[in-house]
Design a protein around this motif. Structure first.
Motif, PDB file in Angstrom:
ATOM      1  N   THR A 261       0.817  -1.215   0.000  1.00 24.73           N
ATOM      2  CA  THR A 261       0.000   0.000   0.000  1.00 24.73           C
ATOM      3  C   THR A 261       0.854   1.271   0.000  1.00 24.73           C
ATOM      4  N   PHE A 262       2.166   1.107  -0.197  1.00 26.08           N
ATOM      5  CA  PHE A 262       3.063   2.266  -0.287  1.00 26.08           C
ATOM      6  C   PHE A 262       3.850   2.187  -1.591  1.00 26.08           C
ATOM      7  N   GLN A 263       4.059   3.342  -2.213  1.00 27.37           N
ATOM      8  CA  GLN A 263       4.722   3.417  -3.507  1.00 27.37           C
ATOM      9  C   GLN A 263       5.976   4.284  -3.411  1.00 27.37           C
ATOM     10  N   HIS A 264       6.999   3.853  -4.103  1.00 28.62           N
ATOM     11  CA  HIS A 264       8.266   4.580  -4.168  1.00 28.62           C
ATOM     12  C   HIS A 264       8.159   5.745  -5.153  1.00 28.62           C
ATOM     13  N   ARG A 265       8.709   6.892  -4.766  1.00 34.56           N
ATOM     14  CA  ARG A 265       8.759   8.029  -5.684  1.00 34.56           C
ATOM     15  C   ARG A 265      10.104   8.730  -5.527  1.00 34.56           C
ATOM     16  N   ALA A 266      10.733   9.073  -6.662  1.00 33.83           N
ATOM     17  CA  ALA A 266      11.984   9.831  -6.667  1.00 33.83           C
ATOM     18  C   ALA A 266      11.844  10.988  -7.648  1.00 33.83           C
ATOM     19  N   VAL A 267      12.113  12.208  -7.181  1.00 31.78           N
ATOM     20  CA  VAL A 267      12.000  13.394  -8.031  1.00 31.78           C
ATOM     21  C   VAL A 267      13.247  14.253  -7.861  1.00 31.78           C
TER      22      VAL A 267
ATOM     23  N   GLY B 222      -3.097   9.733   5.274  1.00 32.09           N
ATOM     24  CA  GLY B 222      -4.098  10.086   4.286  1.00 32.09           C
ATOM     25  C   GLY B 222      -3.724   9.502   2.937  1.00 32.09           C
ATOM     26  N   ALA B 223      -4.694   9.356   2.048  1.00 35.87           N
ATOM     27  CA  ALA B 223      -4.407   8.884   0.694  1.00 35.87           C
ATOM     28  C   ALA B 223      -3.470   9.869  -0.001  1.00 35.87           C
ATOM     29  N   GLY B 224      -2.355   9.367  -0.505  1.00 35.51           N
ATOM     30  CA  GLY B 224      -1.385  10.220  -1.168  1.00 35.51           C
ATOM     31  C   GLY B 224      -0.390  10.883  -0.232  1.00 35.51           C
TER      32      GLY B 224
ATOM     33  N   GLU C 269      14.981  13.782  -4.338  1.00 37.67           N
ATOM     34  CA  GLU C 269      14.192  13.569  -3.124  1.00 37.67           C
ATOM     35  C   GLU C 269      13.459  12.242  -3.263  1.00 37.67           C
ATOM     36  N   MET C 270      13.548  11.396  -2.234  1.00 41.92           N
ATOM     37  CA  MET C 270      12.867  10.095  -2.261  1.00 41.92           C
ATOM     38  C   MET C 270      11.761  10.083  -1.213  1.00 41.92           C
ATOM     39  N   TYR C 271      10.639   9.471  -1.608  1.00 40.54           N
ATOM     40  CA  TYR C 271       9.462   9.411  -0.746  1.00 40.54           C
ATOM     41  C   TYR C 271       8.847   8.019  -0.825  1.00 40.54           C
ATOM     42  N   LEU C 272       8.065   7.699   0.204  1.00 42.42           N
ATOM     43  CA  LEU C 272       7.134   6.576   0.168  1.00 42.42           C
ATOM     44  C   LEU C 272       5.735   7.162   0.270  1.00 42.42           C
ATOM     45  N   ILE C 273       4.872   6.835  -0.678  1.00 44.67           N
ATOM     46  CA  ILE C 273       3.551   7.445  -0.775  1.00 44.67           C
ATOM     47  C   ILE C 273       2.491   6.419  -0.382  1.00 44.67           C
ATOM     48  N   SER C 274       1.631   6.793   0.561  1.00 44.95           N
ATOM     49  CA  SER C 274       0.529   5.915   0.953  1.00 44.95           C
ATOM     50  C   SER C 274      -0.534   5.925  -0.145  1.00 44.95           C
ATOM     51  N   ALA C 275      -0.841   4.746  -0.667  1.00 44.35           N
ATOM     52  CA  ALA C 275      -1.788   4.646  -1.785  1.00 44.35           C
ATOM     53  C   ALA C 275      -3.234   4.855  -1.345  1.00 44.35           C
ATOM     54  N   ARG C 276      -3.493   4.779  -0.046  1.00 45.09           N
ATOM     55  CA  ARG C 276      -4.858   4.958   0.460  1.00 45.09           C
ATOM     56  C   ARG C 276      -4.800   5.473   1.887  1.00 45.09           C
ATOM     57  N   ALA C 277      -5.938   5.948   2.360  1.00 44.56           N
ATOM     58  CA  ALA C 277      -6.033   6.321   3.772  1.00 44.56           C
ATOM     59  C   ALA C 277      -5.935   5.049   4.608  1.00 44.56           C
ATOM     60  N   GLN C 278      -5.124   5.087   5.667  1.00 43.92           N
ATOM     61  CA  GLN C 278      -4.935   3.889   6.482  1.00 43.92           C
ATOM     62  C   GLN C 278      -4.334   4.258   7.836  1.00 43.92           C
ATOM     63  N   GLN C 279      -4.429   3.314   8.749  1.00 41.31           N
ATOM     64  CA  GLN C 279      -3.796   3.441  10.060  1.00 41.31           C
ATOM     65  C   GLN C 279      -2.855   2.255  10.240  1.00 41.31           C
ATOM     66  N   VAL C 280      -1.663   2.539  10.771  1.00 43.37           N
ATOM     67  CA  VAL C 280      -0.640   1.504  10.941  1.00 43.37           C
ATOM     68  C   VAL C 280      -0.214   1.479  12.404  1.00 43.37           C
ATOM     69  N   ARG C 281      -0.301   0.295  13.001  1.00 36.31           N
ATOM     70  CA  ARG C 281       0.092   0.147  14.404  1.00 36.31           C
ATOM     71  C   ARG C 281       1.555  -0.277  14.498  1.00 36.31           C
ATOM     72  N   LEU C 282       2.283   0.301  15.472  1.00 37.93           N
ATOM     73  CA  LEU C 282       3.648  -0.088  15.808  1.00 37.93           C
ATOM     74  C   LEU C 282       3.616  -0.597  17.243  1.00 37.93           C
ATOM     75  N   ASP C 283       3.642  -1.912  17.419  1.00 37.07           N
ATOM     76  CA  ASP C 283       3.401  -2.526  18.717  1.00 37.07           C
ATOM     77  C   ASP C 283       4.396  -2.067  19.779  1.00 37.07           C
ATOM     78  N   ARG C 284       5.681  -2.088  19.450  1.00 37.78           N
ATOM     79  CA  ARG C 284       6.700  -1.775  20.465  1.00 37.78           C
ATOM     80  C   ARG C 284       6.680  -0.321  20.887  1.00 37.78           C
ATOM     81  N   LEU C 285       6.127   0.537  20.047  1.00 40.63           N
ATOM     82  CA  LEU C 285       6.012   1.954  20.397  1.00 40.63           C
ATOM     83  C   LEU C 285       4.642   2.282  20.978  1.00 40.63           C
ATOM     84  N   ASP C 286       3.747   1.304  20.996  1.00 36.77           N
ATOM     85  CA  ASP C 286       2.360   1.537  21.425  1.00 36.77           C
ATOM     86  C   ASP C 286       1.811   2.771  20.698  1.00 36.77           C
ATOM     87  N   LEU C 287       1.943   2.743  19.381  1.00 35.39           N
ATOM     88  CA  LEU C 287       1.650   3.909  18.549  1.00 35.39           C
ATOM     89  C   LEU C 287       0.828   3.488  17.335  1.00 35.39           C
ATOM     90  N   ILE C 288      -0.174   4.290  17.005  1.00 33.87           N
ATOM     91  CA  ILE C 288      -0.927   4.117  15.765  1.00 33.87           C
ATOM     92  C   ILE C 288      -0.700   5.361  14.907  1.00 33.87           C
TER      93      ILE C 288
END
Length: 319
Positions: A247-253, A285-287, A262-281
């Motif tokens: 759900t993430f796309q590589h972009r270089a401009v 947003g899309a894009g 400049e390199m980026y990772l672009i979220s292809a859709r709105a989503q929430q990602v949990r990081l267990d060890r950080l107790d973080l969500i």
């Protein structure tokens, strides 16, 4: 048994931040980078063992011209470089990786001076041990003192070493990952641990056509995309992240005015990602982008200014 003893006699790991220290720093930087807007992650976290292997693949790609250019220059100039040292020297390499191109320098110095101490500095302990074993097998007169850590940790160690002729090597245009003022500041820190007889060999990529640069950082085989996405895979492995890499796309401009990729990772859709060890969500947003790397390119005038800003002067320049 002999090979193991030989490796232990000629290889020493002199600095290692350890797993706990690494995880603490990694956790802090990931939390800090993903809880601000715009989101970002430091490019140094590309280089775990998997990332280092992917970068070696990038170095073989037809679009990624830089390793071939450096190899050509080293093959032509390494004997001249070795001749600039009147006696046995130490070679310190920042961001050594597999040390594939460095072999050209090692062979030139061993040919002229018969023995060499090589001090690779790399954030990946596994890559250090892997490359050290290969080098020690190939070169019986070589001694390796490895520094597992980032550049600043390496400089802290190097500052305690006794004074002797040293060639500092920083290849791959890695200096391009630093903002221009930070690049000069880092060179000043390096200059502080150098003596008058020491030299720095540094690879710096020149400004060039947008199409050439963007192909180099977004290759047709998708290896650079996998390299970029590996930073999310690393968060999954080490911090209990739940990133779906599909759900993430590589972009270089290329920003031509500033002179940087400049390199980026672009979220292809709105989503929430949990990081267990950080107790973080983390919400995306899309894009929405995560900035992962800048790679600055230099004109000849900018290289001259960089040297002056770092308290250095250009002794020789090879293109």
């Amino acid at each position: 048994m002999k090979a193991v003893e030989s490796f232990q006699d000629r290889y020493r790991l002199v600095v290692d931040t350890g797993v706990n220290g690494h995880l603490q720093t990694f956790s802090h930087d990931v939390r800090a980078g993903l809880t601000v807007s715009p989101k970002s992650l430091p490019c140094r976290y590309f280089y775990d063992h998997e990332g280092s292997l992917l970068f070696e693949q990038i170095s073989e790609l037809p679009e990624y011209y830089l390793p071939r250019a450096e190899r050509e220059i080293l093959e032509a100039r390494a004997p001249d470089l070795a001749s600039r040292f009147a006696k046995r020297a130490t070679m310190v390499e920042l961001g050594s990786g597999s040390a594939a191109k460095t072999r050209i320098l090692i062979e030139a110095f061993l040919h002229r001076h018969e023995a060499l101490r090589y001090v690779p500095v790399d954030i990946s302990r596994a890559m250090l041990e892997e490359s050290a074993r290969a080098l020690l097998d190939a070169y019986p007169a070589l001694e390796v003192l490895a520094v597992a850590g980032d550049y600043l940790e390496g400089l802290r160690y190097l500052g305690t070493e006794e004074d002797h002729p040293t060639l500092f090597v920083w290849l791959g245009s890695s200096i391009g990952n630093l903002e221009r003022p930070d690049a000069a500041a880092f060179l000043r820190r390096l200059r502080d641990v150098m003596s008058a007889q020491d030299r720095l060999l540094i690879g710096i990529d020149l400004r060039k056509d947008r199409a050439v640069l963007e192909r180099a950082y977004d290759d047709s085989r998708g290896v650079t995309a996998r390299f970029n996405l590996n930073i999310l895979a690393r968060i999954n492995r080490e911090l209990g992240g739940h990133f779906d890499l599909e759900t993430f796309q590589h972009r270089a401009v290329y920003d031509e005015e500033i002179g940087r990729i400049e390199m980026y990772l672009i979220s292809a859709r709105a989503q929430q990602v949990r990081l267990d060890r950080l107790d973080l969500i983390v919400a995306f947003g899309a894009g929405e982008a995560i900035h992962t790397e800048n790679s600055y390119k230099y004109s000849l005038a900018e290289i001259e200014a960089l040297a002056r800003g770092g308290g250095l002067r250009i002794d020789a320049q090879w293109l």
